[in-house]
Design a protein around this motif. Structure first.
Motif, PDB file in Angstrom:
ATOM      1  N   ASN A 265       0.845  -1.188   0.000  1.00  0.00           N
ATOM      2  CA  ASN A 265       0.000   0.000   0.000  1.00  0.00           C
ATOM      3  C   ASN A 265       0.884   1.242   0.000  1.00  0.00           C
ATOM      4  N   LEU A 266       0.674   2.096  -0.989  1.00  0.00           N
ATOM      5  CA  LEU A 266       1.473   3.310  -1.111  1.00  0.00           C
ATOM      6  C   LEU A 266       0.812   4.451  -0.350  1.00  0.00           C
ATOM      7  N   ASP A 267       1.608   5.160   0.435  1.00  0.00           N
ATOM      8  CA  ASP A 267       1.089   6.352   1.096  1.00  0.00           C
ATOM      9  C   ASP A 267       1.562   7.587   0.320  1.00  0.00           C
ATOM     10  N   ASP A 268       1.220   8.759   0.826  1.00  0.00           N
ATOM     11  CA  ASP A 268       1.547  10.003   0.125  1.00  0.00           C
ATOM     12  C   ASP A 268       3.053  10.188  -0.040  1.00  0.00           C
ATOM     13  N   ARG A 269       3.833   9.818   0.973  1.00  0.00           N
ATOM     14  CA  ARG A 269       5.298   9.964   0.867  1.00  0.00           C
ATOM     15  C   ARG A 269       5.866   9.019  -0.189  1.00  0.00           C
ATOM     16  N   ASP A 270       5.357   7.793  -0.246  1.00  0.00           N
ATOM     17  CA  ASP A 270       5.802   6.855  -1.277  1.00  0.00           C
ATOM     18  C   ASP A 270       5.499   7.416  -2.663  1.00  0.00           C
ATOM     19  N   ARG A 271       4.311   7.952  -2.832  1.00  0.00           N
ATOM     20  CA  ARG A 271       3.924   8.531  -4.129  1.00  0.00           C
ATOM     21  C   ARG A 271       4.812   9.723  -4.483  1.00  0.00           C
ATOM     22  N   ARG A 272       5.137  10.524  -3.496  1.00  0.00           N
ATOM     23  CA  ARG A 272       6.008  11.687  -3.728  1.00  0.00           C
ATOM     24  C   ARG A 272       7.407  11.212  -4.143  1.00  0.00           C
ATOM     25  N   ILE A 273       7.930  10.230  -3.443  1.00  0.00           N
ATOM     26  CA  ILE A 273       9.247   9.664  -3.794  1.00  0.00           C
ATOM     27  C   ILE A 273       9.219   9.120  -5.212  1.00  0.00           C
ATOM     28  N   LEU A 274       8.187   8.371  -5.548  1.00  0.00           N
ATOM     29  CA  LEU A 274       8.077   7.787  -6.887  1.00  0.00           C
ATOM     30  C   LEU A 274       7.972   8.866  -7.961  1.00  0.00           C
ATOM     31  N   ALA A 275       7.190   9.897  -7.699  1.00  0.00           N
ATOM     32  CA  ALA A 275       7.059  10.994  -8.666  1.00  0.00           C
ATOM     33  C   ALA A 275       8.404  11.671  -8.890  1.00  0.00           C
ATOM     34  N   LEU A 276       9.139  11.905  -7.822  1.00  0.00           N
ATOM     35  CA  LEU A 276      10.457  12.548  -7.944  1.00  0.00           C
ATOM     36  C   LEU A 276      11.439  11.649  -8.685  1.00  0.00           C
ATOM     37  N   LEU A 277      11.435  10.363  -8.387  1.00  0.00           N
ATOM     38  CA  LEU A 277      12.348   9.435  -9.069  1.00  0.00           C
ATOM     39  C   LEU A 277      11.999   9.273 -10.547  1.00  0.00           C
ATOM     40  N   GLN A 278      10.702   9.342 -10.869  1.00  0.00           N
ATOM     41  CA  GLN A 278      10.322   9.253 -12.277  1.00  0.00           C
ATOM     42  C   GLN A 278      10.814  10.468 -13.050  1.00  0.00           C
ATOM     43  N   ARG A 279      10.868  11.602 -12.392  1.00  0.00           N
ATOM     44  CA  ARG A 279      11.346  12.822 -13.025  1.00  0.00           C
ATOM     45  C   ARG A 279      12.862  12.785 -13.214  1.00  0.00           C
ATOM     46  N   ASP A 280      13.580  12.235 -12.203  1.00  0.00           N
ATOM     47  CA  ASP A 280      15.046  12.190 -12.249  1.00  0.00           C
ATOM     48  C   ASP A 280      15.523  11.024 -11.396  1.00  0.00           C
ATOM     49  N   SER A 281      15.798   9.902 -12.032  1.00  0.00           N
ATOM     50  CA  SER A 281      16.215   8.720 -11.278  1.00  0.00           C
ATOM     51  C   SER A 281      17.651   8.825 -10.772  1.00  0.00           C
ATOM     52  N   ARG A 282      18.367   9.861 -11.179  1.00  0.00           N
ATOM     53  CA  ARG A 282      19.737  10.057 -10.715  1.00  0.00           C
ATOM     54  C   ARG A 282      19.831  11.001  -9.521  1.00  0.00           C
ATOM     55  N   ILE A 283      18.707  11.434  -9.006  1.00  0.00           N
ATOM     56  CA  ILE A 283      18.695  12.345  -7.870  1.00  0.00           C
ATOM     57  C   ILE A 283      19.374  11.658  -6.672  1.00  0.00           C
ATOM     58  N   SER A 284      20.141  12.407  -5.922  1.00  0.00           N
ATOM     59  CA  SER A 284      20.805  11.824  -4.756  1.00  0.00           C
ATOM     60  C   SER A 284      19.769  11.539  -3.674  1.00  0.00           C
ATOM     61  N   THR A 285      20.089  10.610  -2.806  1.00  0.00           N
ATOM     62  CA  THR A 285      19.179  10.273  -1.716  1.00  0.00           C
ATOM     63  C   THR A 285      18.935  11.487  -0.823  1.00  0.00           C
ATOM     64  N   ALA A 286      19.977  12.268  -0.601  1.00  0.00           N
ATOM     65  CA  ALA A 286      19.828  13.466   0.241  1.00  0.00           C
ATOM     66  C   ALA A 286      18.860  14.458  -0.397  1.00  0.00           C
ATOM     67  N   ASP A 287      19.013  14.714  -1.698  1.00  0.00           N
ATOM     68  CA  ASP A 287      18.101  15.638  -2.386  1.00  0.00           C
ATOM     69  C   ASP A 287      16.686  15.079  -2.462  1.00  0.00           C
ATOM     70  N   LEU A 288      16.583  13.777  -2.664  1.00  0.00           N
ATOM     71  CA  LEU A 288      15.275  13.121  -2.701  1.00  0.00           C
ATOM     72  C   LEU A 288      14.578  13.262  -1.349  1.00  0.00           C
TER      73      LEU A 288
END
Length: 152
Positions: A2-25
């Motif tokens: 089950n995805l919550d809002d934070r999971d969806r936000r993380i996924l949206a950000l990773l879809q935009r830029d999968s090379r984003i650093s963990t700190a920036d994410l």
């Protein structure tokens, strides 16, 4: 999972830029780096994140011909369909293959260097498959929209 809002936000950000650093994410998602890293790992392990990738511009890579091919099969027995699918999966030119309802049994998105390469694909491959009855081609004139991310 089950995805919550934070999971969806993380996924949206990773879809935009999968090379984003963990700190920036983590910062963009409004959470600590360690908590973000744990969520990303959980999403990977659950298979929600299937893979990471790069988008290549087809024209700049020398692949200027794109078509949607509507394929009708003559034989629908399980062995013939399985053989057709195995052959389609092996072809790099076939980017997508969808089994559908309607007049055509399968819809392929095919990308080639040019019309001659596409003709070679048809004559040297697709039309040689025993299950194929016919194929209708719609040439892609231009891309209007290509989704890069799921609507989470």
């Amino acid at each position: 999972m089950n995805l919550d809002d934070r999971d969806r936000r993380i996924l949206a950000l990773l879809q935009r830029d999968s090379r984003i650093s963990t700190a920036d994410l983590a910062e963009a998602a409004g959470m600590s780096t360690s908590a973000c890293w744990r969520r990303v790992k959980a999403l990977e392990e659950a298979g929600v994140i299937a893979r990471y990738g790069v988008r290549v511009d087809p024209a700049r890579a020398g692949l200027g011909f794109q078509a949607i091919v509507h394929v009708q099969l003559i034989r629908h027995d399980q062995a013939q369909v399985a053989a057709f699918i195995r052959q389609i999966e092996r072809r790099d030119e076939v980017l997508d293959c969808f089994a559908t309802t309607g007049q055509a049994d399968y819809h392929l998105r095919v990308l080639c260097r040019d019309i001659a390469a596409y003709n070679a694909f048809l004559e040297g491959f697709l039309f040689t498959l025993p299950a194929v009855q016919s194929a209708q081609t719609n040439v892609v004139l231009r891309e209007v929209k290509q989704a890069g991310a799921l609507p989470l």
